[in-house]
Design an enzyme around this catalytic site. Structure first.
Site: not given
Ligand code: DX5
Ligand code: ZN
Length: 224
Positions: A10, A35, A37, A39, A68, A70, A139, A177
């Site tokens: 990620s 990956h 993320d 947000m 991903h 969010m 998750m 994840d």
């Molecule tokens: C959390 C993200 C993850 C996060 C994982 O909301 O969706 O992808 O970056 O990070 P680690 O592996 O450090 O938990």
């Molecule tokens: Zn993620």
């Protein structure tokens, strides 16, 4: 249905001042997917990055871009992420009411589709959506931040979705994840997960290649 083990570092845990170099390093280190993320500060209480950053990285790597989302009401931005170069787009079940419409828009854009649930959402809600997804993301932390601890209780969702997928006969991947490390990757793998997101466990390691290999080995030995 057996799936190959995939490791998806990620980017959230990477050095943001060196994104191009980080992505190249992770590709050289044997990552299967990248990956990404996204947000929005609404669906989750944190803001990360959006389509322009993904588009800027796209020409610099051949890695599969696993986006991903969010974000609240994701239909508004699907075209942007398709255009930015996403290969797969994951939406959250809890982020909208028109999941089918959003998944169709993703497929029409030529991307793979995935749907995710937060720890407290029961896996059975996903059953009617299975024919429309290539992957389910369970998750294993509350979405919003990297570096959190793996929540063991979320494995019941992995087990439940794994049973549903087996019964359906559909070739759907199961991704986990949050808080995944080389010490615990065997747990989701033994419940049926084949695809492992890891932020801190990879990007905080000195040797990315060894970190990826260690997660892969631990998962592969336990996958069923
Ligand atoms: C959390 C993200 C993850 C996060 C994982 O909301 O969706 O992808 O970056 O990070 P680690 O592996 O450090 O938990
Ligand atoms: Zn993620």
């Amino acid at each position: 249905m057996n799936q190959p083990i995939k490791i998806a570092p990620s980017l959230l845990a990477a050095d943001f001042s060196e994104l191009r170099r980080e992505v190249r390093a992770i590709e050289d280190a044997g990552a299967d997917w990248l990956h990404l993320d996204v947000m929005d500060g609404h669906f989750v209480p944190n803001i990360s990055f959006g389509a322009p950053i993904i588009a800027a990285l796209r020409p610099h790597t051949r890695l599969f871009f696993d986006v991903h989302l969010m974000i609240e009401d994701p239909i508004r931005y699907i075209a942007d992420f398709v255009r930015a170069g996403a290969d797969s787009i994951t939406i959250h079940y809890e982020s909208c009411e028109n999941q089918l419409e959003v998944l169709s828009a993703i497929r029409e854009g030529g991307c793979r589709t995935a749907i995710s649930i937060k720890p407290a959402t029961p896996a059975f809600v996903l059953e009617p959506l299975l024919p429309f997804v290539d992957m389910v993301l369970i998750m294993s932390v509350e979405p919003g931040f990297g570096g959190q601890s793996f929540m063991l209780e979320t494995m019941q969702n992995v087990e439940a979705v794994s049973r549903m997928i087996r019964d359906s006969g559909l070739p759907i991947e199961i991704q986990v994840d949050g808080g995944i490390t080389a010490e615990n990757a065997d747990i989701p793998a033994s419940c049926g997960a084949n695809n492992f997101v890891a932020g801190s466990a990879v990007f905080r390691a000195n040797d990315y290649s060894a970190a990826i290999a260690a997660i892969r080995d631990r998962a592969a030995a336990a996958y069923r």
